[in-house]
Design an enzyme around this catalytic site. Structure first.
Site, PDB file in Angstrom:
ATOM      1  N   ASP A   1      -7.024   4.477  -4.725  1.00 58.39           N
ATOM      2  CA  ASP A   1      -7.655   4.371  -3.401  1.00 58.39           C
ATOM      3  C   ASP A   1      -8.283   5.742  -3.151  1.00 58.39           C
ATOM      4  O   ASP A   1      -8.469   6.513  -4.102  1.00 58.39           O
ATOM      5  CB  ASP A   1      -6.620   4.005  -2.317  1.00 58.39           C
ATOM      6  CG  ASP A   1      -7.273   3.634  -0.982  1.00 58.39           C
ATOM      7  OD1 ASP A   1      -7.841   2.543  -0.890  1.00 58.39           O
ATOM      8  OD2 ASP A   1      -7.232   4.444  -0.031  1.00 58.39           O
TER       9      ASP A   1
ATOM     10  N   LYS B   1       0.859  -1.187   0.000  1.00 50.36           N
ATOM     11  CA  LYS B   1       0.000   0.000   0.000  1.00 50.36           C
ATOM     12  C   LYS B   1       0.889   1.228   0.000  1.00 50.36           C
ATOM     13  O   LYS B   1       2.038   1.165   0.455  1.00 50.36           O
ATOM     14  CB  LYS B   1      -0.891   0.011   1.238  1.00 50.36           C
ATOM     15  CG  LYS B   1      -2.066   0.957   1.151  1.00 50.36           C
ATOM     16  CD  LYS B   1      -3.261   0.342   0.417  1.00 50.36           C
ATOM     17  CE  LYS B   1      -4.367   1.334   0.189  1.00 50.36           C
ATOM     18  NZ  LYS B   1      -5.590   0.679  -0.319  1.00 50.36           N
TER      19      LYS B   1
HETATM   20  P1  NDP Z   1     -12.892   7.991  -3.046  1.00 51.75           P
HETATM   21  O1  NDP Z   1     -11.832   8.973  -2.821  1.00 51.75           O
HETATM   22  O2  NDP Z   1     -13.407   7.762  -4.416  1.00 51.75           O
HETATM   23  O3  NDP Z   1     -14.151   8.317  -2.117  1.00 51.75           O
HETATM   24  C1  NDP Z   1     -14.043   8.369  -0.728  1.00 51.75           C
HETATM   25  C2  NDP Z   1     -15.367   8.845  -0.173  1.00 51.75           C
HETATM   26  O4  NDP Z   1     -15.348   8.738   1.240  1.00 51.75           O
HETATM   27  C3  NDP Z   1     -15.644  10.304  -0.487  1.00 51.75           C
HETATM   28  O5  NDP Z   1     -17.016  10.508  -0.568  1.00 51.75           O
HETATM   29  C4  NDP Z   1     -15.049  11.013   0.735  1.00 51.75           C
HETATM   30  O6  NDP Z   1     -15.630  12.283   0.994  1.00 51.75           O
HETATM   31  C5  NDP Z   1     -15.387  10.042   1.834  1.00 51.75           C
HETATM   32  N1  NDP Z   1     -14.345  10.141   2.873  1.00 51.75           N
HETATM   33  C6  NDP Z   1     -13.030   9.894   2.751  1.00 51.75           C
HETATM   34  N2  NDP Z   1     -12.383  10.122   3.888  1.00 51.75           N
HETATM   35  C7  NDP Z   1     -13.320  10.542   4.750  1.00 51.75           C
HETATM   36  C8  NDP Z   1     -13.275  10.953   6.099  1.00 51.75           C
HETATM   37  N3  NDP Z   1     -12.121  10.971   6.783  1.00 51.75           N
HETATM   38  N4  NDP Z   1     -14.446  11.289   6.677  1.00 51.75           N
HETATM   39  C9  NDP Z   1     -15.604  11.266   5.980  1.00 51.75           C
HETATM   40  N5  NDP Z   1     -15.700  10.895   4.691  1.00 51.75           N
HETATM   41  C10 NDP Z   1     -14.573  10.542   4.097  1.00 51.75           C
HETATM   42  O7  NDP Z   1     -12.346   6.623  -2.418  1.00 51.75           O
HETATM   43  P2  NDP Z   1     -12.828   5.127  -2.690  1.00 51.75           P
HETATM   44  O8  NDP Z   1     -14.296   5.081  -2.907  1.00 51.75           O
HETATM   45  O9  NDP Z   1     -11.933   4.538  -3.688  1.00 51.75           O
HETATM   46  O10 NDP Z   1     -12.468   4.442  -1.289  1.00 51.75           O
HETATM   47  C11 NDP Z   1     -13.371   4.374  -0.195  1.00 51.75           C
HETATM   48  C12 NDP Z   1     -12.942   3.272   0.755  1.00 51.75           C
HETATM   49  O11 NDP Z   1     -12.928   2.012   0.065  1.00 51.75           O
HETATM   50  C13 NDP Z   1     -11.536   3.417   1.355  1.00 51.75           C
HETATM   51  O12 NDP Z   1     -11.532   2.858   2.653  1.00 51.75           O
HETATM   52  C14 NDP Z   1     -10.696   2.548   0.430  1.00 51.75           C
HETATM   53  O13 NDP Z   1      -9.498   2.115   1.070  1.00 51.75           O
HETATM   54  C15 NDP Z   1     -11.646   1.413   0.186  1.00 51.75           C
HETATM   55  N6  NDP Z   1     -11.386   0.592  -0.995  1.00 51.75           N
HETATM   56  C16 NDP Z   1     -11.339   1.147  -2.242  1.00 51.75           C
HETATM   57  C17 NDP Z   1     -11.133   0.344  -3.347  1.00 51.75           C
HETATM   58  C18 NDP Z   1     -11.170   0.878  -4.740  1.00 51.75           C
HETATM   59  O14 NDP Z   1     -11.119   0.078  -5.674  1.00 51.75           O
HETATM   60  N7  NDP Z   1     -11.283   2.180  -4.954  1.00 51.75           N
HETATM   61  C19 NDP Z   1     -10.890  -1.099  -3.215  1.00 51.75           C
HETATM   62  C20 NDP Z   1     -11.042  -1.591  -1.859  1.00 51.75           C
HETATM   63  C21 NDP Z   1     -11.258  -0.753  -0.814  1.00 51.75           C
HETATM   64  P3  NDP Z   1     -14.825  13.608   0.601  1.00 51.75           P
HETATM   65  O15 NDP Z   1     -14.835  13.670  -0.880  1.00 51.75           O
HETATM   66  O16 NDP Z   1     -15.581  14.702   1.248  1.00 51.75           O
HETATM   67  O17 NDP Z   1     -13.439  13.436   1.167  1.00 51.75           O
END
Ligand code: NDP
Length: 445
Positions: A167, A127
């Site tokens: 991510d 990671k």
């Molecule tokens: P994105 O950046 O596309 O979206 C993240 C979302 O979560 C946004 O809406 C963001 O809001 C919100 N968010 C992030 N951090 C916070 C926080 N500290 N508090 C509140 N809201 C938060 O990321 P992903 O959708 O790719 O990833 C989301 C999760 O899924 C993570 O845990 C990631 O590790 C996991 N994941 C992702 C994969 C992938 O293929 N993308 C695969 C497996 C797991 P804002 O825009 O306001 O920050």
């Protein structure tokens, strides 16, 4: 004498101070492994199996200087933790978020070892990321950061060595800039990153994969417990890559997702989230969720947290770590939730996870339920290696098979150790078994 598992947990806490998320992830995995270790504790201790598991093979930390549009120089910190190459080259995403530090990257890299093992594909765990915040930056600033980041990272990665992906904060735009810089510096057009654009080696269905995979495994789990996903009400947190495609697939399977959130607030749309509107707001315009009411005036927007207060059958946390607390778990249980499945990594706190399990909620940990993303990245690697491009339906069908098989794999592992229905133990044990087998055959390395 203290058990070997407790000894290693204690050492991890002592040797890695100020890394609470890493402690949390290690504690969860090693607690699950207790019955496996107990079968052969002396040999495990002699071979330092758990110490080798919890210490990354390599961790890289570097300076990332870049210039903003006003000519100001900024310095961020870049990380890549290459955790385990026991079963394949390192693989795992790059997180760009101001909260990133070494402990966060280590927790994610550690989880990734077991997740990647569970996909059945030959990929090890890693990671990386940076404390850079892409939010509010111009495209040129994001490019400047990505190029600087890659100018150092490129020394450590490669299509057969370490293959990063997206991510939080790293989507198609960032992967594109990083790929361009890697190609320029290394002179290699190779599948060094996944989540690439379709015109330069990306895989169809990779964008959708994590969210779709989450719904495929939930559907299978519910079916095996006598429930039909059709007609169910679903709450989702997050509004990023995972959340958007979880909402989309929920709808396609006849369920209704009624919430989503970002770090400022959350939306409740009783008629079901309009996924096209959400894509336009988040993927195209990069706006905040306050915009959603312009598309759907009957929906509600509230500031702060609150998604888990909405009554639902299925809850899918898809934002970030420790976003679902013990209080949230109690509310979900009181509202009759049937299943909680993690789209994000470690979104439920340890207390929340324990409460859900103790109250008979079907609970899938992220390393199982969000494995569809990395699995499809693995399929992107296969396509890059054979220089072919598979159809959407072919990739999607393989993703579905992987998620259904994964469910039965963790269900079986839990049953073998008398922990039927405990998918945390099932996922940790099943993920570990393959890695341990590979470690055992490769000597002390
Ligand atoms: P994105 O950046 O596309 O979206 C993240 C979302 O979560 C946004 O809406 C963001 O809001 C919100 N968010 C992030 N951090 C916070 C926080 N500290 N508090 C509140 N809201 C938060 O990321 P992903 O959708 O790719 O990833 C989301 C999760 O899924 C993570 O845990 C990631 O590790 C996991 N994941 C992702 C994969 C992938 O293929 N993308 C695969 C497996 C797991 P804002 O825009 O306001 O920050």
């Amino acid at each position: 004498m203290m058990s070997y598992v407790d000894e290693v947990i204690e050492r991890v806490i002592k040797e890695n101070p100020s890394e609470p998320e890493f402690h949390q992830a290690v504690r969860e995995v090693l607690n699950s492994l207790r019955p496996v270790v107990a079968e052969n504790e002396a040999a495990f201790r002699r071979d330092a199996v758990l110490e080798r598991l919890v210490n990354p093979e390599r961790q890289i930390k570097f300076r990332v200087p870049w210039i903003d549009d006003a000519g100001q120089v900024h310095v961020n910190t870049g990380y890549r933790v290459q955790f385990s190459s026991a079963i394949g080259p390192y693989k795992g995403g790059l997180r760009l978020h101001p909260s990133v530090n070494l402990g966060i990257i280590k927790f994610l890299g550690f989880e990734q070892i077991f997740k990647n093992s569970l996909t059945g594909l030959p990929i090890g765990g890693g990671k990386g990321g940076s404390d850079f915040d892409p939010k509010g930056k111009s495209d040129r600033e994001v490019m400047a950061f990505c190029q600087s980041f890659m100018s150092e990272l490129c020394k450590y990665i490669g299509a057969d060595t370490d293959i990063p992906a997206g991510d939080i904060g790293t989507g198609a735009r960032e992967i594109g800039y990083m790929f361009g810089e890697y190609k320029k510096l290394r002179g290699l057009f190779e599948g060094v990153l996944t989540g690439k654009g379709l015109s330069y080696g990306g895989s169809l269905a990779r964008t959708e994969a994590t969210g779709y995979g989450l719904l495929y495994i939930v559907e299978e789990m519910l079916k095996c417990h006598g429930h039909d996903i059709a007609g169910k009400t679903v709450t989702v947190s997050g509004a990023g890559n995972v959340a958007i495609y979880a909402i989309e697939k929920a709808g396609q399977l006849g369920a209704k997702a009624v919430t989503c959130s970002d770090s400022d607030g959350w939306v409740y749309d009783p008629d079901g989230i309009d996924v096209q509107a959400l894509k336009e707001i988040k993927e195209k315009n990069r706006q905040r969720l306050t915009e959603y009411r312009k598309y759907r005036p009957q929906s509600e927007y509230r500031e702060g947290r609150g998604v888990w207060s909405v009554p639902c059958d299925i809850a899918l946390p898809c934002a970030t770590q420790n976003e679902l607390t013990a209080e949230d778990a109690k509310t979900l249980i009181a509202n009759g939730v049937i299943a909680v499945a993690e789209g994000a990594n470690m979104p439920a706190t340890s207390e929340a996870a324990a409460l859900l399990q103790a109250n008979g909620v079907l609970y899938l940990p992220g390393k199982a339920s969000n494995a569809g993303g990395v699995a499809t990245s693995g399929l992107e690697m296969s396509q890059n290696s054979e220089r072919l491009h598979w159809s959407f339906d072919e990739v999607d069908a393989q993703l579905r098979t992987i998620m259904v098989d994964l469910y039965h794999h963790i269900d079986d592992a839990a049953k073998r150790y008398g922990r039927e229905g405990n998918y945390v133990d099932g996922a940790n044990i099943a993920g570990f078994e393959k890695v341990f087998d590979a470690m055992s055959m490769q000597g002390i390395v």
